[in-house]
Structures are given as C-alpha cells and as structure tokens.
Design an enzyme around this catalytic site. Structure first.
Site, PDB file in Angstrom:
ATOM      1  N   GLU A   1      53.388  48.440  53.801  1.00  0.00           N
ATOM      2  CA  GLU A   1      54.414  49.456  53.509  1.00  0.00           C
ATOM      3  C   GLU A   1      53.879  50.502  52.556  1.00  0.00           C
ATOM      4  OE1 GLU A   1      57.668  51.481  51.386  1.00  0.00           O
ATOM      5  OE2 GLU A   1      56.148  50.156  50.532  1.00  0.00           O
ATOM      6  N   GLU A   2      53.200  50.028  51.498  1.00  0.00           N
ATOM      7  CA  GLU A   2      52.842  50.929  50.393  1.00  0.00           C
ATOM      8  C   GLU A   2      51.927  52.074  50.819  1.00  0.00           C
ATOM      9  OE1 GLU A   2      54.303  51.053  47.773  1.00  0.00           O
ATOM     10  OE2 GLU A   2      54.959  49.086  47.122  1.00  0.00           O
TER      11      GLU A   2
ATOM     12  N   ASP B   1      58.157  44.740  43.594  1.00  0.00           N
ATOM     13  CA  ASP B   1      57.822  45.609  44.731  1.00  0.00           C
ATOM     14  C   ASP B   1      56.740  44.930  45.564  1.00  0.00           C
ATOM     15  OD1 ASP B   1      57.660  47.781  46.413  1.00  0.00           O
ATOM     16  OD2 ASP B   1      56.616  49.073  44.992  1.00  0.00           O
TER      17      ASP B   1
ATOM     18  N   HIS C   1      58.959  44.164  52.135  1.00  0.00           N
ATOM     19  CA  HIS C   1      57.544  44.200  52.502  1.00  0.00           C
ATOM     20  C   HIS C   1      56.700  43.201  51.730  1.00  0.00           C
ATOM     21  CE1 HIS C   1      56.053  46.718  49.104  1.00  0.00           C
ATOM     22  NE2 HIS C   1      57.189  47.361  49.208  1.00  0.00           N
TER      23      HIS C   1
ATOM     24  N   ASP D   1      64.140  46.951  49.054  1.00  0.00           N
ATOM     25  CA  ASP D   1      62.855  47.429  48.514  1.00  0.00           C
ATOM     26  C   ASP D   1      63.080  48.364  47.342  1.00  0.00           C
ATOM     27  OD1 ASP D   1      60.191  47.970  48.126  1.00  0.00           O
ATOM     28  OD2 ASP D   1      60.009  49.342  49.821  1.00  0.00           O
TER      29      ASP D   1
ATOM     30  N   HIS E   1      54.810  50.294  40.739  1.00  0.00           N
ATOM     31  CA  HIS E   1      53.416  50.661  41.023  1.00  0.00           C
ATOM     32  C   HIS E   1      52.510  50.592  39.802  1.00  0.00           C
ATOM     33  CE1 HIS E   1      54.468  53.103  44.931  1.00  0.00           C
ATOM     34  NE2 HIS E   1      54.961  51.880  44.941  1.00  0.00           N
TER      35      HIS E   1
END
Lengths: 465, 465
Positions: free
Chosen positions: B327-328, B294, B282, B353, B424
């Site tokens: 995506e997130e 990420d 992504h 991912d 994250h």
C-alpha cells in the site's frame, strides 16, 4: 546598598516578641520590595531564551573536547561580553576525548529486525564488521547480579531495570546503575558486550546515551542503550523462549587528548570579602541533540538572572557565572574549576542542570548564622510556586568539587517529571522548552541572587551534605 | 438532508406509532439485540492486540516487496488460519522495489551541524560521497511555486509547508503536496535535490518518510524529509541571512522487480448472491518503525471483528478480509485485488488505515434501497461514541480501485488528531497504541459487520464519490 539595609532590618524584625510568640505557621520573613520587583520583571525575560536559541542554532551539539565545544566557548565569550559581564574569559584544561562512531543493532534470530540504540560514553568498539553473539536477557540489575557467570560469559548482556518517573529525579540514581556500573560488571563477568534499556521515562524510539565507567583494570566492552520501545521489543522477543542472536556494530573511539575549558563571567560586587556567589551550568552537551534542556537552559537561566542583578545596580557579593565544560563525560570542568579557584572565598554555589521545567522547590545548606537568608528566600520564591524543601541542599556535578571544600549551597530544583523523557537523546532540542517555564526559572534565580548576593549576614563554610 | 428524511421514514417503519409521531430527533432505527451483544463483547477483545503484538514483534518492519513483507505474508497465513478463517491464501503480484540506503544531512556553513532526515520513497540517490550545494529555503509550497527558476536551479530546495492538526486528517491532502509533488516540481525546475519539512504534526526528531512521485519524463532527484525540529532549525539558520551550504548523503536504490502479494481470508456467508462484504487494511509498512498504527492495527481490527461474526454463527454475506500488500509505495495490492476480483459481486468495502485511536464517526455511500442499513449503523454505533457524519463515504487507498467499480462504501473513521505525530516515522511501534481504543475499534467494526453482513436489504452498486 538600600537593599542591604532593608534586609538587615527585616532580619531583626523577625525576632520581635509579638511575632515570635505566635503559634505556627510563623509569619514569613520580609524581603525588600526590590526583590519582588526584580523577580516579577524577570517573568518577561527574553535573555535566557535568546541564549538557548542562539547557542543551539548557531553551534548545535557541543560534545566535550571537540571542535564544536571550542566553537561554543567562542560563542559564549562573545555573548557574555555583549551582555555586559566583566572578566569574561576561558579557562582551558586538557582531557581525553571520546567520539561516537557508527552504531547499529540487529536481531539475527529468531525474528530478524533492526533495533535502535546509541553507544554509551566510553563504550569500547566492536570490530568494524560487527560482533554477533547470543543475548542474555535480564529484566533488572538484580536479575543480572544474581545470575551465574556461565549465563553471561561470551554473551551480549541485556539489562532492563526500568526507571520510574519522579519529580525530584531520584529514580536516576536508583535505576541508573544499569548504565553507571552495568557495563563494567558485565565486562568483569566475561560478557562480550552490553545493551541496556535506556535510562529514560519515555516510550519513544530515542536511545538515551550517557557516560559509563570502566574502572582501571576493567577492560572496556562495547556498551549501548536501546530506546525504551526497542528494549521492550527485545523482552517481548525473549518471552517467546527462543535464543536470541544479535549483531552489534559500534565504532566509537578515544581520539586523544584535546582542549576543553570553562567560560567565566562576573558581576563584580562591592564587598570582595563577602565571598563569591557562584552560579552556572554546563556548556558542553551530548552529541545527538542540541543540548537545549541539557544544559543550554541552565547556562541561559543563570546568566539571564545574573544580568538582571547587574543591571539593577552593583550587588554586595561578586556573582560569578561559570559555563562549565565537559560535564557530561565526567565533570572535568567542575573539577578544573575547583582546582583553580578552591582557594578563593565562595559564599554559595548553585547549579542549574535539570532542564527548563518550572522550579518547584529550593533547598539549602547554609551555616547557622545565615539561616535567615533561607527564610527570605522562602518569602521571595513562594509567589512563583517555589516551596522550601525539607532536605539539605548541595547538588550538582559541576559545583560538587567546590561544595566539597565546604561552600554553602542553594539549590533551585526544576520539576523533573518529564526530564528523563528527553535527557541525553536526539530529541533534546529547543522544541522541548516551554518559554513560560524558562522565564519562571529566570525569575526564581533572579530572586535568589537578589537575596543572596546582597545578604548582610556572613555566609561562611558548612559541612558538605 | 435527503438522508435524514429517509432516516425518519425508516424510523417510523420500525417503531411504534407513538414514537413515530414525535417531533425530531427521530426515533433511532432498531437493531437486533444480537448486534448490541456482539458490540459490547468486543470491548474485551484480545485478538486484535495479539495480532498487532505478534506481527510487530515476530516480523517487525515489512517494506513492500522485500523479504520482510514475504515473511509477513507467511505469518499472516498462519495466524488467519489459526483463527479459523476459510479460504486463506496469498495472491501474489510482482512490483518494482525501492530500498533505503545510507542517509545523512549536514549544514556545512554558516553553522556546521548535522540534521536528521529520511529519504522519501522513490528518492534518487546522491553520489555515495554526498552532494553539496546551497540551499534555497521556501517556507511554503506557494513561496516555492512563485520563486523564479533562477532561485532553484543548481540548489537543494527546502520546502516548509507546515501541516495543521485536524481530526479528520484533511490537512494531509492539503499540505502533503510538498511531499507528493514538490520533488518532481523541484526536479523540473533544475534543483539538484530537495528536503522538505516532514508532513507531520509532532515536534520530535523523527523524520516522516512516505512516497513521492516522479512522473514519466521527470528525472528523479534525491528527496528527503527533515524532522520538524530540524526543519525549523534550518529555517532559524536561514533567518540569520547567510547562505546555507548543505551536504546530503542519500543512497536508496531501486533493487529490481520482486514479489509482493495480498493475503485473503474469508467467513463464507449463507447467501453468495448477496455480495461480499470486503474489509481490511494493509500488511506492508514503512521500514523504520514496525508499522503498528500503519497498519498492523487496521488488519488486526478488521480480522478480529470478522472473527467475532464468524464465531457467532454464519452471516448472510461472505465477509472477505484482505490484508493488502504494497500500500505504502503506491497501492499496488489494492490495484491487484480489483484487477483479480473486480468481476465478483461486492456488497460493500471498508478499510481501516488511519491508526488505532477511537472511532468517532462513520460515513457511507449506499444505494437508496440500502439506506436503512445506515440508520441501523447509527443506532448500533452511538453507544460507543461513534456519530454519523454528513459526508459521503468511500475512502481508502486499498479499496479505492474496488470502490471505483461502483461498490458501496462504509467508512469507520478513527480520530486522526494524533495520527500524524507518528505516521511514517521510526516511532510507529506498539507503544503508540492504546489497548482500550483498539478494543473500541474492534467493537465498532463488529457492530458494523453484524449489521451489514446480515442486512436483509439488497446492497447494489453506487456512484463512487
């Protein structure tokens, strides 16, 4: 007293012909069994951990001169009193106080993005709405210093000057110049602001703050440290060859003159004429972490060790534990202490202000007549992995002014390999402390105090290093 | 077990009789020398690193639906075109967009101090001046769930629920519930806000953000994650037994419906009837780091591998590289892709991912007739440390909707041991990527594509796992 006699016997035993005629390495100086016992018992210490945990939990950050530092002093008096120390007191002084404000940085072009940074202590403020200018990128202090003023005037200066990792922390002095003097030099050369690569050895997005100095006559400018990844990001952007425009918002301010203070506690000795053994660290911290390694650990280690000596029986020399105030912003507590107590006789001074990793080395500055003390320290510290260094001791911001008066010094050096990964960052919290390493520190300081506070030798003045 | 029997049969079919008659382990399936050559050449890959470095430097963060994600799509089209891919295009869709605002947390009493936190995606806002309430501290989801509503109503709920470190990332599903469903449950039970311990395995002061869900009919409340050290600090404060009052300021907002999109590029195959080999990751990221692990690494690895196959000559099957959007915040790009392309014939789907650490395992969900493909993958991947797992493949948010339509799956699993140290957080930057591990990823994906895109077997539909 028993330790005293044994120590004296040990000193003379060293000069017996049999031992003296041997080839190197010489037989180790002997220490009283009590020293070994105290040292090894300290390897199970819980007092130091409890001090670190308590102070960082119940007070948290304690920036010099703020109400948080005042709460820390009250906490300190309560804890030191509860531990059984004598003459527990606060010695106040007043100081100008700097406080952090909002802070943000943004690359406007060529690649819009936010960068992470923290104002340096004594930084000036930008306008509240921010300051936007082109960035002059210098990978090192040398590149900055050799650039023409025309490349600096009206710009936001960036200085890299990456610090290498060293065990003894020597990189800090050599590469910290970008922080110590970079901002003042940039101001003098017409820069409108400065951002430096953090003086740190990690690659995490924690900016490393710390004080900078604008000498009298130099106009303070906004000055901040980018985290190392952000600094390298800025250099990657610069490598694309397009001009970089950056917007900075930094709104720290000097809030006026406030009270700070040193907290003092003592283990009274039996022989006041033998001089005070001064130990301690600093109570204040930077404002973004909770100051666990800088320097809750230092005050905890020294107090825990002093308590162990106190609980074992009255030492010959008075041990004075000082939790200094306002170290981070210029060593004001250390200066106030020397001003107030410089006329008292100090035997030695020792400071713990390099984190909580294991102690690997000790170095001394002792008068000739007291050199057997160092030999006994070598014996007492070797079993816990502490070797005698080849340098001259006498390090520390807080004890510096006292050392300058000619006080003998004994340094117990923590390994600084990881210290600058965390130093002056929001990540300076209790999670960074290895309890086993903290206990080794207490054991080393306990052994040191057992030897030094009870040494039969006269420990007179020295020439400061 | 069934798979191992088939693997043995396959081995005998492909090997000499002498080898086939031996006892287990069965002889490996043979792969074309070209596969080995392509795999090993990929161990010197620079394309993937350049994509990660370029995207994270020249765009930086790219939160779903924002102008930054739009810039990332433009960057992606330019880069994929420059790499030589065909049919490079953006497929847009529209989505509701959430953006972060101010965020701070402060313990008001008993021990005043600031805590570090980050709003969760879809968090509601507090009043701009903040919200102050007593904190109800629960060390786990179970403790929260078994507490009476009276302990929750009107409070700021805190949930611990510490996640253990696992290589396969299974802790995330099990312990992530505090984030996935905790906020909605707290709202339903009358909490005014919620702070959770970050769903992370590190002990640094980086809060881990991520999306939470408030189902229709549940009123969103302010919801944020404390960094792990701050969460443990709150628990330490709670252990003192005094009520905790906390002030929260969180001002995120839904900014309306905006455009997002998937970026698609292809290596056209010689046999369109053989189905598409779908690979990707992504393009969007969370907003505080630069989304290096990420998921810049995922899009980089898959594109670099596809380029290697393209440069080696036309494959049998079309390789479609998709850099998914959004995506997130709920997998909107993956859903949009399946909606637009679900009627096309896909042979396999694979998603990267889970960071950029070394791939240690592969798992498949292949139809019976295509199982020799897995045997050849086992042979091709073993030399670079990738073993065949015992589970059924078919993992990934973006390919999930396509897999649900019955597409066969091949998963290449990165080691997740360290993944949730950074996931994250603001620390998700290029510094977290080991270039050698990234190259191993490219080698594994290259080998996989070399085997799968050229497999002579029919790869038909499967029952999704």
């Amino acid at each position: 007293m028993k330790r005293f006699v044994l120590a004296a016997l040990t000193a003379s035993a060293l000069s017996t012909p049999t031992l003296a005629q041997r080839t190197p390495p010489p037989a180790p100086a002997q220490v009283a069994p009590e020293v070994d016992r105290l040292r090894d018992a300290a390897l199970t210490d819980t007092v130091a951990w409890d001090i670190v945990e308590g102070l960082t939990t119940e007070v948290g950050q304690r920036l010099a001169g703020t109400e948080a530092e005042a709460r820390a002093r009250q906490w300190a008096v309560a804890r030191l009193t509860a531990l059984g120390f004598k003459n527990v007191r606060i010695e106040p002084y007043r100081m100008p106080v700097w406080e952090r404000g909002a802070e943000s940085a943004e690359v406007i072009s060529p690649f819009p993005q936010k960068l992470t940074l923290a104002a340096l202590g004594h930084s000036a403020a930008t306008p509240a709405a921010g300051l936007t200018a082109e960035v002059a990128v210098f990978p090192s202090m040398a590149a900055f210093q050799s650039a023409p003023d025309s490349a600096i005037k009206g710009r936001i200066v960036y200085i890299g000057n990456a610090m290498p990792r060293t065990q003894d922390g020597s990189g800090y002095g050599a590469y910290g110049t970008a922080r110590f003097t970079g901002p003042a030099l940039a101001s003098q050369r017409g820069a409108v602001a400065i951002v430096i690569r953090s003086i740190g050895t990690d690659h995490h997005r924690f900016p490393h703050t710390g004080t900078t100095n604008f000498p009298v006559g130099v106009t303070p400018i906004p000055a901040a440290a980018l985290s190392v990844p952000d600094a390298e990001q800025l250099e990657r952007i610069a490598a694309r060859g397009k001009p970089i425009r950056m917007k900075l918002v930094l709104t720290p301010r000097m809030v006026g003159t406030r009270e700070s203070g040193n907290v003092i506690a003592e283990v009274p000795g039996s022989d006041p004429s033998a001089g005070i053994v001064l130990v301690g660290g600093h109570l204040d911290s930077w404002d973004q972490g909770t100051g666990a390694i800088d320097d809750a650990s230092g005050i905890a280690i020294t107090a825990a060790a002093a308590k162990r000596i106190m609980d074992a029986g009255q030492p010959r020399r008075t041990i004075r534990v000082v939790w200094f105030g306002a170290e981070e912003v210029g060593g004001l507590g250390g200066a106030a202490y020397a001003k107030a107590h410089g006329n008292e006789r100090h035997a030695t001074a020792s400071e713990s202000d390099f984190g909580a990793d294991r102690i690997w080395r000790f170095e001394v500055n002792l008068p000739a007549g007291a050199r057997p003390v160092a030999d006994r320290l070598q014996t007492a510290l070797a079993p816990i992995g502490v070797a005698r260094g080849s340098g001259l001791g006498g390090d520390g911001t807080d004890i510096g002014p006292t050392l300058k008066l000619g006080t003998a010094a004994i340094d117990l050096n923590q390994s600084g390999w990881d210290y600058f990964d965390t130093h002056h960052t929001p990540d300076d919290v209790i999670d960074r402390i290895d309890p086993a390493a903290l206990r080794q520190n207490v054991a080393a300081w306990t052994a040191m105090l057992a030897v030094v506070a009870n040494a039969p030798e006269e420990i007179g003045p020295v020439t400061p290093r």
